[in-house]
Design a protein around this motif. Structure first.
Motif, PDB file in Angstrom:
ATOM      1  N   LEU B  32       0.833  -1.200   0.000  1.00  0.00           N
ATOM      2  CA  LEU B  32       0.000   0.000   0.000  1.00  0.00           C
ATOM      3  C   LEU B  32       0.865   1.246   0.000  1.00  0.00           C
ATOM      4  O   LEU B  32       0.584   2.215  -0.711  1.00  0.00           O
ATOM      5  CB  LEU B  32      -0.934  -0.007   1.222  1.00  0.00           C
ATOM      6  CG  LEU B  32      -2.100  -0.987   1.134  1.00  0.00           C
ATOM      7  CD1 LEU B  32      -2.819  -1.083   2.463  1.00  0.00           C
ATOM      8  CD2 LEU B  32      -3.069  -0.560   0.043  1.00  0.00           C
ATOM      9  N   GLN B 123      -7.007   7.302  -1.801  1.00  0.00           N
ATOM     10  CA  GLN B 123      -8.093   6.382  -1.516  1.00  0.00           C
ATOM     11  C   GLN B 123      -8.729   5.843  -2.790  1.00  0.00           C
ATOM     12  O   GLN B 123      -9.270   4.735  -2.795  1.00  0.00           O
ATOM     13  CB  GLN B 123      -9.125   7.056  -0.605  1.00  0.00           C
ATOM     14  CG  GLN B 123      -8.507   7.396   0.743  1.00  0.00           C
ATOM     15  CD  GLN B 123      -9.518   7.428   1.873  1.00  0.00           C
ATOM     16  OE1 GLN B 123     -10.694   7.182   1.679  1.00  0.00           O
ATOM     17  NE2 GLN B 123      -9.030   7.718   3.082  1.00  0.00           N
ATOM     18  N   GLU B 126      -6.738   2.906  -3.463  1.00  0.00           N
ATOM     19  CA  GLU B 126      -7.093   1.826  -2.541  1.00  0.00           C
ATOM     20  C   GLU B 126      -8.410   1.172  -2.950  1.00  0.00           C
ATOM     21  O   GLU B 126      -8.578  -0.046  -2.853  1.00  0.00           O
ATOM     22  CB  GLU B 126      -7.194   2.369  -1.119  1.00  0.00           C
ATOM     23  CG  GLU B 126      -5.862   2.840  -0.558  1.00  0.00           C
ATOM     24  CD  GLU B 126      -6.008   3.469   0.819  1.00  0.00           C
ATOM     25  OE1 GLU B 126      -4.990   3.645   1.482  1.00  0.00           O
ATOM     26  OE2 GLU B 126      -7.151   3.771   1.227  1.00  0.00           O
ATOM     27  N   GLU B 127      -9.323   1.999  -3.404  1.00  0.00           N
ATOM     28  CA  GLU B 127     -10.616   1.453  -3.807  1.00  0.00           C
ATOM     29  C   GLU B 127     -10.469   0.472  -4.960  1.00  0.00           C
ATOM     30  O   GLU B 127     -11.187  -0.522  -5.037  1.00  0.00           O
ATOM     31  CB  GLU B 127     -11.562   2.586  -4.204  1.00  0.00           C
ATOM     32  CG  GLU B 127     -12.039   3.430  -3.035  1.00  0.00           C
ATOM     33  CD  GLU B 127     -12.766   2.613  -1.974  1.00  0.00           C
ATOM     34  OE1 GLU B 127     -13.572   1.743  -2.341  1.00  0.00           O
ATOM     35  OE2 GLU B 127     -12.505   2.850  -0.777  1.00  0.00           O
ATOM     36  N   LEU B 129      -8.101  -1.505  -5.350  1.00  0.00           N
ATOM     37  CA  LEU B 129      -7.695  -2.772  -4.751  1.00  0.00           C
ATOM     38  C   LEU B 129      -8.871  -3.462  -4.086  1.00  0.00           C
ATOM     39  O   LEU B 129      -9.113  -4.656  -4.277  1.00  0.00           O
ATOM     40  CB  LEU B 129      -6.609  -2.538  -3.706  1.00  0.00           C
ATOM     41  CG  LEU B 129      -5.203  -2.490  -4.250  1.00  0.00           C
ATOM     42  CD1 LEU B 129      -4.219  -2.302  -3.117  1.00  0.00           C
ATOM     43  CD2 LEU B 129      -4.916  -3.787  -4.995  1.00  0.00           C
ATOM     44  N   LEU B 130      -9.599  -2.681  -3.303  1.00  0.00           N
ATOM     45  CA  LEU B 130     -10.709  -3.273  -2.570  1.00  0.00           C
ATOM     46  C   LEU B 130     -11.771  -3.815  -3.516  1.00  0.00           C
ATOM     47  O   LEU B 130     -12.537  -4.710  -3.161  1.00  0.00           O
ATOM     48  CB  LEU B 130     -11.322  -2.226  -1.629  1.00  0.00           C
ATOM     49  CG  LEU B 130     -10.459  -1.852  -0.434  1.00  0.00           C
ATOM     50  CD1 LEU B 130     -11.098  -0.730   0.354  1.00  0.00           C
ATOM     51  CD2 LEU B 130     -10.238  -3.066   0.457  1.00  0.00           C
ATOM     52  N   HIS B 132     -11.437  -5.724  -5.742  1.00  0.00           N
ATOM     53  CA  HIS B 132     -11.224  -7.142  -6.023  1.00  0.00           C
ATOM     54  C   HIS B 132     -11.939  -8.036  -5.029  1.00  0.00           C
ATOM     55  O   HIS B 132     -12.051  -9.234  -5.251  1.00  0.00           O
ATOM     56  CB  HIS B 132      -9.734  -7.486  -6.000  1.00  0.00           C
ATOM     57  CG  HIS B 132      -8.976  -6.919  -7.142  1.00  0.00           C
ATOM     58  ND1 HIS B 132      -8.397  -5.670  -7.106  1.00  0.00           N
ATOM     59  CD2 HIS B 132      -8.687  -7.421  -8.363  1.00  0.00           C
ATOM     60  CE1 HIS B 132      -7.782  -5.437  -8.256  1.00  0.00           C
ATOM     61  NE2 HIS B 132      -7.938  -6.476  -9.030  1.00  0.00           N
ATOM     62  N   LEU B 133     -12.359  -7.470  -3.928  1.00  0.00           N
ATOM     63  CA  LEU B 133     -13.014  -8.288  -2.910  1.00  0.00           C
ATOM     64  C   LEU B 133     -14.520  -8.319  -3.139  1.00  0.00           C
ATOM     65  O   LEU B 133     -15.100  -7.303  -3.525  1.00  0.00           O
ATOM     66  CB  LEU B 133     -12.745  -7.716  -1.516  1.00  0.00           C
ATOM     67  CG  LEU B 133     -11.316  -7.688  -1.025  1.00  0.00           C
ATOM     68  CD1 LEU B 133     -11.269  -7.172   0.399  1.00  0.00           C
ATOM     69  CD2 LEU B 133     -10.687  -9.053  -1.133  1.00  0.00           C
ATOM     70  N   ARG B 138     -15.362  -7.381   1.723  1.00  0.00           N
ATOM     71  CA  ARG B 138     -14.811  -6.039   1.780  1.00  0.00           C
ATOM     72  C   ARG B 138     -15.342  -5.265   2.965  1.00  0.00           C
ATOM     73  O   ARG B 138     -14.576  -4.648   3.712  1.00  0.00           O
ATOM     74  CB  ARG B 138     -15.179  -5.337   0.470  1.00  0.00           C
ATOM     75  CG  ARG B 138     -14.957  -3.891   0.431  1.00  0.00           C
ATOM     76  CD  ARG B 138     -16.005  -3.309  -0.497  1.00  0.00           C
ATOM     77  NE  ARG B 138     -15.879  -1.876  -0.583  1.00  0.00           N
ATOM     78  CZ  ARG B 138     -15.163  -1.272  -1.514  1.00  0.00           C
ATOM     79  NH1 ARG B 138     -14.555  -1.965  -2.428  1.00  0.00           N
ATOM     80  NH2 ARG B 138     -15.072   0.034  -1.521  1.00  0.00           N
TER      81      ARG B 138
END
Lengths: 156, 156
Positions: B32, B123, B126-127, B129-130, B132-133, B138
């Motif tokens: 990160l 952010q 980061e979003e 990346l998130l 992918h969940l 998430r």
DNA sequence: GCTTACGATCTACGCGAGCACATGATGTGT
DNA sequence: ACACATCATGTGCTCGCGTAGATCGTAAGC
């Protein structure tokens, strides 16, 4: 619902609805490492040595350089660690008969025992932390964490 | 159910059912931070400077030492960072009339703007990346992460 | 055989971070 | 007034780590 903006990470106007991920995760990692340290000390291992033991028979590691990369250590730094582990009979390191340039690395039975004992102790400490989370959050956290850890984007 | 052993972190005989938390979280944190770096560069901020901007008007910070501790920086290191931010008019630093030993720190409007712009950009990364969940994981991950971050055991 | 490539190892250098201590300005208690 | 504490700041030391280059043994292609 009103949570939508928060879920997407930002409110409609500017200020984000959550701290940066890194701002939460990095200190958390620091704290976990700090919590590990006494356990490692008690087992006579450094972080690096523990990393080596952890990775050694997960994947078949052939070269020391490959091991160094796997645990994100410098290949010049890993040598002293391996020397130490070898002298304590926790790992074996002998020249590959096929290619005598490479040293084949493997865990000894004692090394495996120490690794398991250390890891068990460490994870017990972690469990005490996770126990603070409600069961649902805890499961979700672990699931999300494992999924993120597995993402190729983060691999390098 | 068969998941119980895994949920408690260890199987009945020795080998743990999940990687160590630290072994997942620390690399994740590193990744990160690495992802943040280009964004920070683009905004002309260092990690430390960004940390300062982030913390500055969250809690009323009085002394520089308190700020240093809040962002876990060395109090001697933070000075150059503050010097730089002040010279760029992103923060204000002036002696407290009540106690002229302390320097009152505050964000300027421009500092706040830069902080918000930077954080939004970070952010957004980061979003991605998130994303992918799965939505459930998430949400659980974020909830668990925030809860763990708030734990006093990890605060120090 | 010769040249080139590769793995392990060592050494030297530089960077960034924390730590300890000193100093100067300022407050506070007696 | 005097001793002592506190804050910001500066300086120097030490560590841990990464990088680069050199060496030695070994392989592999020509």
């Amino acid at each position: 619902m009103a949570e939508n903006a928060a879920d997407s990470g930002t409110t409609s106007r500017g200020r984000p609805a959550r701290p940066d991920l890194a701002a939460m995760i990095v200190p958390l990692g620091r704290a976990l490492m700090a919590a590990e340290q006494p356990v490692l000390d008690a087992h006579g291992l450094t972080m690096w040595a523990y990393s080596v033991l952890l990775h050694l028979d997960e994947t078949p590691i052939r070269t020391q350089a490959a091991l160094a990369e796997a645990i994100r250590a410098d290949k010049t730094r890993i040598i002293a660690v391996l020397d130490d582990l070898e002298s304590r009979k926790l790992i074996r390191r002998r020249p590959d008969p096929e290619d005598r340039r490479v040293r084949l690395l493997s865990l000894t039975a004692e090394g495996r025992r120490l690794r398991d004992a250390t890891q068990t102790a460490i994870q017990q400490g972690e469990e005490r932390l996770l126990a603070h989370l409600p069961a649902a959050d805890r499961a979700g956290f672990l699931k999300g964490l494992r999924a993120l850890s597995a993402l190729p984007e983060l691999r390098r």
